[in-house]
Scaffold this active site. Structure first.
Site, PDB file in Angstrom:
ATOM      1  N   VAL A  96       0.845  -1.203   0.000  1.00  7.55           N
ATOM      2  CA  VAL A  96       0.000   0.000   0.000  1.00  7.55           C
ATOM      3  C   VAL A  96       0.880   1.253   0.000  1.00  7.55           C
ATOM      4  CG1 VAL A  96      -1.773   1.299   1.276  1.00  7.55           C
ATOM      5  CG2 VAL A  96      -1.889  -1.213   1.177  1.00  7.55           C
ATOM      6  N   CYS A  97       2.003   1.189   0.698  1.00  4.22           N
ATOM      7  CA  CYS A  97       2.883   2.354   0.860  1.00  4.22           C
ATOM      8  C   CYS A  97       3.287   3.013  -0.458  1.00  4.22           C
ATOM      9  CB  CYS A  97       4.126   1.981   1.656  1.00  4.22           C
ATOM     10  SG  CYS A  97       3.763   1.419   3.332  1.00  4.22           S
ATOM     11  N   PRO A  98       3.719   2.242  -1.472  1.00  2.00           N
ATOM     12  CA  PRO A  98       4.144   2.946  -2.691  1.00  2.00           C
ATOM     13  C   PRO A  98       3.008   3.678  -3.397  1.00  2.00           C
ATOM     14  CG  PRO A  98       4.241   0.564  -3.011  1.00  2.00           C
ATOM     15  CD  PRO A  98       3.962   0.813  -1.561  1.00  2.00           C
ATOM     16  N   ILE A 118       2.957   7.047  -1.450  1.00  4.40           N
ATOM     17  CA  ILE A 118       4.177   7.839  -1.608  1.00  4.40           C
ATOM     18  C   ILE A 118       4.279   8.402  -3.022  1.00  4.40           C
ATOM     19  CG2 ILE A 118       6.702   7.744  -1.571  1.00  4.40           C
ATOM     20  CD1 ILE A 118       6.365   5.575   0.682  1.00  4.40           C
TER      21      ILE A 118
END
Length: 182
Positions: free
Chosen positions: A50-52, A55
């Site tokens: 999920v992070c990318p 970001i």
């Protein structure tokens, strides 16, 4: 019991960073943002799923934040070397590619702890996003479960509402009138 942060001076920090272009390293402190707005966001770990999405979405919107005199800083408990490797990994290989802002390393977990987003038993941060005003006052915070990504559009909307200098009703958008108290 958790301590309230909104309306208080933001907890100070100094952290090492990986530059958004993936070429080097630096160091950043809260005082470096004095006179500007700051969107400070925490995410659990590099090389996750999920992070990318968050970001890279923030990076794509960086010009909109710059127009609002706002800087962006991402933070996780990973090292600057892991951050650099992730930035230098192509997006098609679960990497980030080049970013418009640095990623900070909170290896000691002290900054995540100070901002109330550290999951102590796992040693990682929740998805916490904070808007800090030019005088260092924490004006907005949202913290959510690590399974759910945050909204860049909502972050921009809240930032613009805070910068409007007035009372903003629910669903306020730039161009809408502020509330007038009689």
């Amino acid at each position: 019991m958790a301590e309230r942060l909104v309306g208080k001076q933001a907890p100070d920090f100094t952290m090492e960073t990986a530059t958004g272009d993936g070429t080097g390293f630096g160091k950043v402190s809260l005082s470096d943002y004095k006179g500007k707005w700051l969107v400070l966001f925490f995410y659990p770990l590099d090389f996750t799923f999920v992070c990318p999405t968050e970001i890279t979405a923030l990076s794509y919107a960086a010009a909109q934040f710059k127009e609002l005199d706002t800087e962006i800083l991402g933070v996780s408990i990973d090292s600057i070397h892991t951050h650099k490797a992730w930035i230098n990994t192509p997006v098609n290989d679960n990497g980030l590619g080049k970013l418009e802002f640095p990623l900070a390393a909170d290896i000691t977990k002290s900054v995540a702890r100070d901002y109330g987003v550290l999951i102590e038993e796992e040693g990682i941060a929740l998805r916490g996003l904070f808007i800090i005003d030019p005088e260092g006052e924490l004006k907005y915070e949202v913290v959510n479960h690590n399974d759910v990504g945050r909204s860049v559009e909502e972050t921009l909307r809240v930032l613009q509402a805070l910068q409007s200098g007035g009372l903003c009703p629910m669903n306020w958008k730039p161009g809408d009138k502020n509330l007038v108290v009689k």
